[in-house]
Design an enzyme around this catalytic site. Structure first.
Site, short mmCIF file in Angstrom:
data_model
loop_
_atom_site.label_atom_id
_atom_site.label_comp_id
_atom_site.label_asym_id
_atom_site.label_seq_id
_atom_site.Cartn_x
_atom_site.Cartn_y
_atom_site.Cartn_z
CD GLN A 16 2.24 5.97 2.47
OE1 GLN A 16 2.40 5.19 2.95
NE2 GLN A 16 3.79 5.83 3.25
CG HIS A 23 -0.76 0.78 7.27
ND1 HIS A 23 0.28 0.04 7.70
CD2 HIS A 23 -0.56 1.53 6.29
CE1 HIS A 23 1.36 1.10 7.58
NE2 HIS A 23 0.97 1.57 7.16
CD GLU A 24 -1.25 1.88 2.47
OE1 GLU A 24 -0.36 3.40 2.59
OE2 GLU A 24 -0.62 1.40 3.27
CB CYS A 31 5.13 2.05 7.29
SG CYS A 31 4.19 3.99 6.64
CG LEU A 32 6.13 1.31 1.32
CD1 LEU A 32 5.49 1.10 -0.07
CD2 LEU A 32 7.64 0.13 1.56
CG HIS A 90 -0.49 6.32 5.47
ND1 HIS A 90 0.76 6.68 5.79
CD2 HIS A 90 0.20 5.41 5.83
CE1 HIS A 90 1.72 6.01 6.63
NE2 HIS A 90 1.60 5.11 6.02
N GLY A 100 0.49 -0.63 0.67
CA GLY A 100 0.01 0.19 0.31
C GLY A 100 0.37 1.21 0.32
NI NI Z 1 2.49 3.00 5.66
#
Ligand code: NI
Length: 190
Positions: free
Chosen positions: A51, A144-145, A102-103, A148, A46
């Protein structure tokens, strides 16, 4: 298409409010395609617009594939979602804990409780409205997304202050747990 730079903590953009998308134009389509490519290149499941430095209510999600007996990807078993202006309007009472990375927090994983199932409404990449019910890992990725998009990160929701590890620590922990389990449940026969 191009790969976009992914911002990492403590970038302030990860903590800010994100605007609803109102124009489903060519520029948006290009951003979405670039986000999909960036997510895939980073081996992520995701990626949310903040991000990549864009304060928009937009995220892309791609589930992991099913694997055959040899551990190879079965084609056509990954699901790709583009979610715009999403809203979770129902959550299951049941929660389940799981490990997330998480990226934007490279090198770490943490344990987080999430609703086992959710209902989401929003718009697709062309502005068409959708409603969906998600379960299990897909529901986890969506939560999770969507966090964000509200300036929240999984590290805000850990099951405990100790529930975060570097990827190496977690790998060791898992190996140790596996060894312990094998001790307790010896394989039958030989
Ligand atoms: Ni993330």
């Amino acid at each position: 298409m191009s790969i976009l730079p992914i911002v990492t903590i403590p970038d302030k953009g990860l903590r800010q409010k994100n605007r609803p998308v109102t124009r489903f134009d060519a520029e948006l389509q290009q951003l979405i395609d670039n986000m999909i490519e960036t997510m895939r290149e980073a081996n992520g499941v995701g990626l949310a617009a903040p991000q990549v430095g864009r304060p928009l209510q937009l995220a892309v999600i791609e589930t992991l594939p099913d694997l055959d007996d040899e551990g190879n990807e079965i084609e056509g078993t990954r699901d790709l979602y583009v979610i715009i202006n999403p809203e979770i309007f129902w959550t299951s009472r049941e929660v389940t804990s799981g490990i997330e990375g998480c990226l934007s927090i490279p090198g770490y994983v943490g344990e987080v409780d999430r609703h086992e199932s959710i209902r989401v409404r929003g718009q697709d990449r062309h502005g068409r409205k959708f409603r969906m019910r998600l379960y299990d890992w897909t529901a986890r990725i969506f939560q999770h997304e969507i966090d964000h998009l509200n300036g929240e990160l999984y590290i805000d929701k850990l099951t405990g202050p100790e529930s975060i590890w570097t990827e190496e620590e977690y790998e060791k922990l898992r190996e140790a747990q596996k060894a312990k389990q094998d001790e307790h449940d010896p394989m039958m026969g030989d």
